[in-house]
Design a protein around this motif. Structure first.
Motif, mmCIF file in Angstrom:
data_model
loop_
_atom_site.group_PDB
_atom_site.id
_atom_site.type_symbol
_atom_site.label_atom_id
_atom_site.label_comp_id
_atom_site.label_asym_id
_atom_site.label_seq_id
_atom_site.Cartn_x
_atom_site.Cartn_y
_atom_site.Cartn_z
ATOM 1 N N ALA A 31 -25.153 -68.705 -8.317
ATOM 2 C CA ALA A 31 -25.836 -67.982 -9.387
ATOM 3 C C ALA A 31 -24.998 -66.818 -9.900
ATOM 4 N N ALA A 32 -24.180 -66.221 -9.040
ATOM 5 C CA ALA A 32 -23.317 -65.102 -9.429
ATOM 6 C C ALA A 32 -22.036 -65.179 -8.613
ATOM 7 N N LEU A 33 -20.936 -64.834 -9.249
ATOM 8 C CA LEU A 33 -19.647 -64.866 -8.571
ATOM 9 C C LEU A 33 -19.293 -63.459 -8.124
ATOM 10 N N GLY A 34 -19.184 -63.240 -6.821
ATOM 11 C CA GLY A 34 -18.848 -61.928 -6.303
ATOM 12 C C GLY A 34 -17.354 -61.723 -6.321
ATOM 13 N N ALA A 35 -16.860 -61.131 -7.381
ATOM 14 C CA ALA A 35 -15.416 -60.956 -7.531
ATOM 15 C C ALA A 35 -15.149 -59.818 -8.501
ATOM 16 N N PRO A 36 -14.018 -59.147 -8.350
ATOM 17 C CA PRO A 36 -13.662 -58.103 -9.319
ATOM 18 C C PRO A 36 -13.186 -58.710 -10.620
ATOM 19 N N SER A 37 -13.265 -57.934 -11.677
ATOM 20 C CA SER A 37 -12.753 -58.337 -12.979
ATOM 21 C C SER A 37 -11.282 -57.933 -13.083
ATOM 22 N N PRO A 38 -10.497 -58.636 -13.878
ATOM 23 C CA PRO A 38 -9.103 -58.221 -14.069
ATOM 24 C C PRO A 38 -8.963 -56.812 -14.627
ATOM 25 N N GLN A 39 -9.998 -56.308 -15.300
ATOM 26 C CA GLN A 39 -9.922 -54.945 -15.827
ATOM 27 C C GLN A 39 -10.228 -53.886 -14.769
ATOM 28 N N ASP A 40 -10.685 -54.308 -13.598
ATOM 29 C CA ASP A 40 -10.990 -53.359 -12.534
ATOM 30 C C ASP A 40 -9.703 -52.806 -11.916
ATOM 31 N N PRO A 41 -9.782 -51.662 -11.252
ATOM 32 C CA PRO A 41 -8.603 -51.127 -10.559
ATOM 33 C C PRO A 41 -8.116 -52.118 -9.506
ATOM 34 N N PRO A 42 -6.834 -52.077 -9.169
ATOM 35 C CA PRO A 42 -6.301 -53.007 -8.166
ATOM 36 C C PRO A 42 -7.059 -52.901 -6.840
ATOM 37 N N ALA A 43 -7.260 -54.046 -6.207
ATOM 38 C CA ALA A 43 -7.959 -54.070 -4.922
ATOM 39 C C ALA A 43 -7.090 -53.422 -3.852
ATOM 40 N N PRO A 54 -25.747 -73.294 1.445
ATOM 41 C CA PRO A 54 -24.752 -72.352 1.967
ATOM 42 C C PRO A 54 -24.809 -71.034 1.224
ATOM 43 N N GLN A 55 -24.496 -69.969 1.932
ATOM 44 C CA GLN A 55 -24.553 -68.622 1.347
ATOM 45 C C GLN A 55 -23.736 -68.578 0.079
ATOM 46 N N GLN A 56 -24.327 -68.049 -0.991
ATOM 47 C CA GLN A 56 -23.703 -68.132 -2.292
ATOM 48 C C GLN A 56 -22.832 -66.935 -2.637
ATOM 49 N N ASN A 57 -22.932 -65.841 -1.924
ATOM 50 C CA ASN A 57 -22.269 -64.629 -2.363
ATOM 51 C C ASN A 57 -21.716 -63.854 -1.177
ATOM 52 N N PRO A 58 -20.626 -64.330 -0.548
ATOM 53 C CA PRO A 58 -20.135 -63.654 0.651
ATOM 54 C C PRO A 58 -19.439 -62.341 0.381
ATOM 55 N N TYR A 59 -19.080 -62.036 -0.883
ATOM 56 C CA TYR A 59 -18.327 -60.816 -1.164
ATOM 57 C C TYR A 59 -19.127 -59.815 -1.990
ATOM 58 N N GLY A 60 -20.420 -60.040 -2.167
ATOM 59 C CA GLY A 60 -21.217 -59.118 -2.943
ATOM 60 C C GLY A 60 -21.308 -59.535 -4.393
ATOM 61 N N PRO A 61 -22.187 -58.923 -5.186
ATOM 62 C CA PRO A 61 -22.346 -59.292 -6.587
ATOM 63 C C PRO A 61 -21.141 -58.950 -7.443
ATOM 64 N N SER A 62 -21.153 -59.378 -8.687
ATOM 65 C CA SER A 62 -19.971 -59.288 -9.526
ATOM 66 C C SER A 62 -20.312 -58.997 -10.986
ATOM 67 N N PRO A 63 -19.352 -58.416 -11.730
ATOM 68 C CA PRO A 63 -19.579 -58.143 -13.145
ATOM 69 C C PRO A 63 -19.138 -59.286 -14.026
ATOM 70 N N TYR A 64 -19.317 -60.526 -13.583
ATOM 71 C CA TYR A 64 -18.801 -61.634 -14.361
ATOM 72 C C TYR A 64 -19.550 -61.792 -15.677
#
Length: 401
Positions: free
Chosen positions: A235-247, A17-27
């Motif tokens: 392999a990578a979690l496509g998600a924002p970091s808590p330090q990023d600006p609010p979504a 299954p597709q591993q990254n539906p929201y794009g890459p991430s700075p995890y």
């Protein structure tokens, strides 16, 4: 091929299954290392761009499993008597409708008992006598039963197996599967012997290998064949970091549009009838998604604790609601002993505490805001699951014996 149950981004049978539906991430590193959310970014360092990839070495807290030996599976079973098969095929068109009518009557009696007498007992299982198809010989299988030729059985079993595999991989995409020590998840499929009698478990495993699956021992149950596939962690979690600006509002990680406030009291009253009926109708149904209620039922309800937050739309009210639910789930998870994690505890005593926040908990606050609140207590996104903010947040926190 789809079975109507896959969510967007889920591959069909035979493919991961597709591993990254929201794009890459700075995890940062996995939660077994330092918590990247609990450490603010130093002011002199530039903020990473949201959803940008920062490759990180991935520690191996557990010994990695070696290649699995091929299971020794039984071969074809003896053919059934042709006369018995033909007699069953003819008579089933008489007893099957009567059986179904009887089941409808039983369901009506149980529904009346639940409504008028507060019946709280368990109903019949959907894996038991409710399934009349267990004794039903479909026309497609009749030829295989009569001839007993492996090629006829393979022609019958292949589409059945294809559908089961597609449903299992859709289940994995929805968060299902058995977690493994290396953060992968194992999905499985079982077939009853009536579906492959003339082919044998070995033949079924051979067909499954075309789709990337393999046979596995079924324990003491000789009447079934078990097929498994291990799908690695993302392999990578496509998600924002808590330090990023609010979504931004309306995005997958941002606050979702609130429902019409004057309609909420009506929904609150109607759900008094809707929720019990929904629960009764789905009580005996084999759910194809592990969080079926949260994905479908909860979308049309409003909980008493979330009513004020959703009615006012206040950010402070949503924050209080998220913190309240987070505290409840964390208390429940922290109450479990380390021994209850069994095989998921590393040799050094490290294991992951896991909780889940559902969409109804953070609808008006946004998944990113819920992630920031959880990060204050050391919870991060679970690396074993693809982030799915539109439905739920799966969080984890390392612990030790």
């Amino acid at each position: 091929m789809t079975n109507g149950q896959e969510r967007p981004g889920a591959a069909g049978y035979g493919g991961t299954p597709q591993q990254n539906p929201y794009g890459p991430s700075p995890y940062g590193p996995h939660p077994y290392g330092p918590n990247p959310y609990a450490q603010p970014v130093p002011p002199h360092q530039p903020q990473p761009q949201p959803y940008a990839v920062q490759p990180q070495p991935q520690p191996q807290p557990y010994p990695q499993p070696g290649p699995q030996p091929r299971a020794v599976l039984p071969g074809p079973l003896p053919r059934r008597n042709r006369s018995v098969v033909l007699l069953q095929f003819v008579l089933q068109w008489i007893y099957a409708p009567l059986w179904i009518l009887a089941l409808v009557g039983v369901f009506a009696v149980l529904l009346a008992a639940a409504i008028f007498s507060n019946y709280g007992g368990e109903g019949p299982s959907s894996d038991g006598w409710l399934r009349v198809n267990r004794s039903f010989v479909p026309p497609r299988r009749l030829r295989a039963e009569l001839t007993g030729r492996p090629e006829d059985w393979e022609r019958y079993v292949t589409p059945v197996l294809r559908r089961r595999i597609a449903a299992a991989e859709a289940n994995h995409a929805a968060g299902g599967g058995r977690l493994q020590v290396d953060l992968s998840r194992e999905v499985s499929v079982e077939l009853a012997v009536r579906l492959y009698r003339g082919l044998g478990a070995q033949g079924v495993a051979r067909i499954a290998e075309r789709f990337g699956w393999q046979g596995a021992p079924s324990g003491t149950d000789a009447e079934r064949v078990r097929l498994v596939r291990r799908i690695p962690a993302p392999a990578a979690l496509g998600a924002p970091s808590p330090q990023d600006p609010p979504a931004a509002p309306g995005t997958p990680w941002g606050p979702q549009p609130g429902r019409f406030a004057p309609l909420l009291p009506v929904i609150f009253l109607l759900q008094i009838v809707y929720v019990p009926v929904y629960g009764l109708l789905t009580f005996w149904v084999n759910r194809t998604e592990p969080d079926h209620w949260e994905r479908w039922g909860a979308r049309w309800t409003v909980g008493p604790r979330a009513f004020r937050a959703e009615f006012t739309g206040s950010r402070a009210a949503w924050d209080r609601h998220v913190r309240r639910i987070l505290k409840r789930e964390a208390t429940r998870e922290l109450g479990r002993t380390a021994d209850s994690y069994g095989r998921l505890v590393a040799p050094d005593g490290t294991f992951l505490r896991r909780i889940q926040l559902h969409r109804a908990t953070y609808r008006g606050a946004g998944a990113h805001r819920a992630l920031c609140i959880a990060a204050e207590q050391g919870w991060t996104l679970d690396p074993a699951f693809v982030p799915d903010p539109a439905n739920s947040l799966r969080l984890c926190r390392p612990d030790h014996r």
